[in-house]
Design a protein around this motif. Structure first.
Motif, PDB file in Angstrom:
ATOM      1  N   SER A   1       4.756   1.521   1.540  1.00  0.00           N
ATOM      2  CA  SER A   1       5.900   1.939   0.720  1.00  0.00           C
ATOM      3  C   SER A   1       6.514   3.228   1.254  1.00  0.00           C
ATOM      4  O   SER A   1       7.727   3.397   1.219  1.00  0.00           O
ATOM      5  CB  SER A   1       5.500   2.093  -0.744  1.00  0.00           C
ATOM      6  OG  SER A   1       4.495   3.075  -0.885  1.00  0.00           O
ATOM      7  N   LYS A   2       5.706   4.137   1.795  1.00  0.00           N
ATOM      8  CA  LYS A   2       6.252   5.349   2.419  1.00  0.00           C
ATOM      9  C   LYS A   2       7.077   4.985   3.645  1.00  0.00           C
ATOM     10  O   LYS A   2       8.148   5.534   3.870  1.00  0.00           O
ATOM     11  CB  LYS A   2       5.122   6.298   2.833  1.00  0.00           C
ATOM     12  CG  LYS A   2       4.496   7.058   1.710  1.00  0.00           C
ATOM     13  CD  LYS A   2       3.389   7.955   2.240  1.00  0.00           C
ATOM     14  CE  LYS A   2       2.597   8.592   1.117  1.00  0.00           C
ATOM     15  NZ  LYS A   2       1.468   9.392   1.624  1.00  0.00           N
ATOM     16  N   ALA A   3       6.571   4.027   4.431  1.00  0.00           N
ATOM     17  CA  ALA A   3       7.289   3.604   5.638  1.00  0.00           C
ATOM     18  C   ALA A   3       8.622   2.964   5.270  1.00  0.00           C
ATOM     19  O   ALA A   3       9.636   3.229   5.908  1.00  0.00           O
ATOM     20  CB  ALA A   3       6.435   2.636   6.448  1.00  0.00           C
TER      21      ALA A   3
ATOM     22  N   THR B   1       0.852  -1.173   0.000  1.00  0.00           N
ATOM     23  CA  THR B   1       0.000   0.000   0.000  1.00  0.00           C
ATOM     24  C   THR B   1       0.887   1.221   0.000  1.00  0.00           C
ATOM     25  O   THR B   1       2.093   1.132   0.251  1.00  0.00           O
ATOM     26  CB  THR B   1      -0.900   0.018   1.254  1.00  0.00           C
ATOM     27  OG1 THR B   1      -0.054   0.127   2.395  1.00  0.00           O
ATOM     28  CG2 THR B   1      -1.746  -1.224   1.349  1.00  0.00           C
ATOM     29  N   SER B   2       0.314   2.365  -0.263  1.00  0.00           N
ATOM     30  CA  SER B   2       1.124   3.584  -0.300  1.00  0.00           C
ATOM     31  C   SER B   2       1.704   3.890   1.080  1.00  0.00           C
ATOM     32  O   SER B   2       2.808   4.389   1.188  1.00  0.00           O
ATOM     33  CB  SER B   2       0.293   4.760  -0.811  1.00  0.00           C
ATOM     34  OG  SER B   2      -0.799   4.999   0.064  1.00  0.00           O
ATOM     35  N   GLU B   3       0.973   3.542   2.154  1.00  0.00           N
ATOM     36  CA  GLU B   3       1.484   3.769   3.512  1.00  0.00           C
ATOM     37  C   GLU B   3       2.701   2.898   3.788  1.00  0.00           C
ATOM     38  O   GLU B   3       3.680   3.358   4.362  1.00  0.00           O
ATOM     39  CB  GLU B   3       0.395   3.475   4.551  1.00  0.00           C
ATOM     40  CG  GLU B   3      -0.745   4.461   4.550  1.00  0.00           C
ATOM     41  CD  GLU B   3      -1.843   4.078   5.531  1.00  0.00           C
ATOM     42  OE1 GLU B   3      -1.550   3.286   6.449  1.00  0.00           O
ATOM     43  OE2 GLU B   3      -2.957   4.571   5.377  1.00  0.00           O
TER      44      GLU B   3
ATOM     45  N   ARG C   1      10.394   3.488   2.525  1.00  0.00           N
ATOM     46  CA  ARG C   1      11.296   4.532   2.016  1.00  0.00           C
ATOM     47  C   ARG C   1      11.846   5.395   3.138  1.00  0.00           C
ATOM     48  O   ARG C   1      12.936   5.929   3.031  1.00  0.00           O
ATOM     49  CB  ARG C   1      10.570   5.394   0.987  1.00  0.00           C
ATOM     50  CG  ARG C   1      10.445   4.739  -0.374  1.00  0.00           C
ATOM     51  CD  ARG C   1       9.990   5.753  -1.405  1.00  0.00           C
ATOM     52  NE  ARG C   1       8.703   6.342  -1.033  1.00  0.00           N
ATOM     53  CZ  ARG C   1       7.539   6.088  -1.600  1.00  0.00           C
ATOM     54  NH1 ARG C   1       7.493   5.240  -2.609  1.00  0.00           N
ATOM     55  NH2 ARG C   1       6.434   6.642  -1.198  1.00  0.00           N
ATOM     56  N   SER C   2      11.095   5.522   4.238  1.00  0.00           N
ATOM     57  CA  SER C   2      11.558   6.369   5.329  1.00  0.00           C
ATOM     58  C   SER C   2      12.611   5.687   6.198  1.00  0.00           C
ATOM     59  O   SER C   2      13.268   6.337   7.000  1.00  0.00           O
ATOM     60  CB  SER C   2      10.379   6.807   6.199  1.00  0.00           C
ATOM     61  OG  SER C   2       9.867   5.698   6.922  1.00  0.00           O
TER      62      SER C   2
ATOM     63  N   LYS D   1      21.933   3.283   1.930  1.00  0.00           N
ATOM     64  CA  LYS D   1      20.543   2.850   2.049  1.00  0.00           C
ATOM     65  C   LYS D   1      20.358   1.382   1.680  1.00  0.00           C
ATOM     66  O   LYS D   1      19.444   0.731   2.164  1.00  0.00           O
ATOM     67  CB  LYS D   1      19.655   3.728   1.163  1.00  0.00           C
ATOM     68  CG  LYS D   1      18.192   3.530   1.359  1.00  0.00           C
ATOM     69  CD  LYS D   1      17.505   4.849   1.579  1.00  0.00           C
ATOM     70  CE  LYS D   1      16.015   4.673   1.676  1.00  0.00           C
ATOM     71  NZ  LYS D   1      15.501   4.914   2.986  1.00  0.00           N
TER      72      LYS D   1
END
Length: 142
Positions: free
Chosen positions: A35-37, A31-33, A39-40, A70
């Motif tokens: 994938s954001k997590a 989910t977008s959430e 990437r963070s 990374k």
């Protein structure tokens, strides 16, 4: 009748398989959430940190720079540890020489007073004195 049942079974099993494939693809796509997590996170290896299954990056933990960045497969979420550095050879010899003064003492109170004074000098001296006292205690009890 078994021949007629086989194509029907194959047809029935092929339909759910395609719906299962689409369900699996939906499960795999983050989910977008999520994938954001991801990437963070500081590194790829940090993703397992919350589950406790990560391995800390030895470079990051020791305060050095991790050149992998990374893409490091180790976790960078562990704080820098206060690594215990081994005292120099001379410092170890001095601590052992100081602790050997306890061997000459006979009075238990004097031994404890001297041991307390020695323990205030350095952490390594404290360790040597503790071991010396334990060995004296074991020697006396034998």
């Amino acid at each position: 009748s078994t021949q007629a049942a086989a194509p029907a079974a194959a047809e029935a099993s092929s339909q759910p398989a395609s719906s299962q494939e689409s369900e699996c693809k939906a499960d795999v796509q983050p989910t977008s959430e999520v994938s954001k997590a991801i990437r963070s996170l500081p590194t790829v290896g940090s993703a397992l940190h919350a589950s406790g299954q990560c391995n800390p990056c030895i470079f990051h933990v020791s305060g050095q720079v991790c050149l992998t960045g990374k893409s490091c497969e180790a976790c960078h979420l562990h704080g820098q540890s206060k690594l215990w550095t081994r005292p120099s050879k001379n410092a170890r010899a001095r601590a052992k020489k100081r602790a050997s003064a306890l061997d000459a003492l006979q009075d238990k109170e004097e031994v404890m007073r001297t041991a307390n004074e020695l323990c205030s000098q350095s952490r390594y001296t404290q360790t040597v004195v503790k071991k010396k006292l334990e060995s004296q205690k074991n020697r006396v009890s034998l």
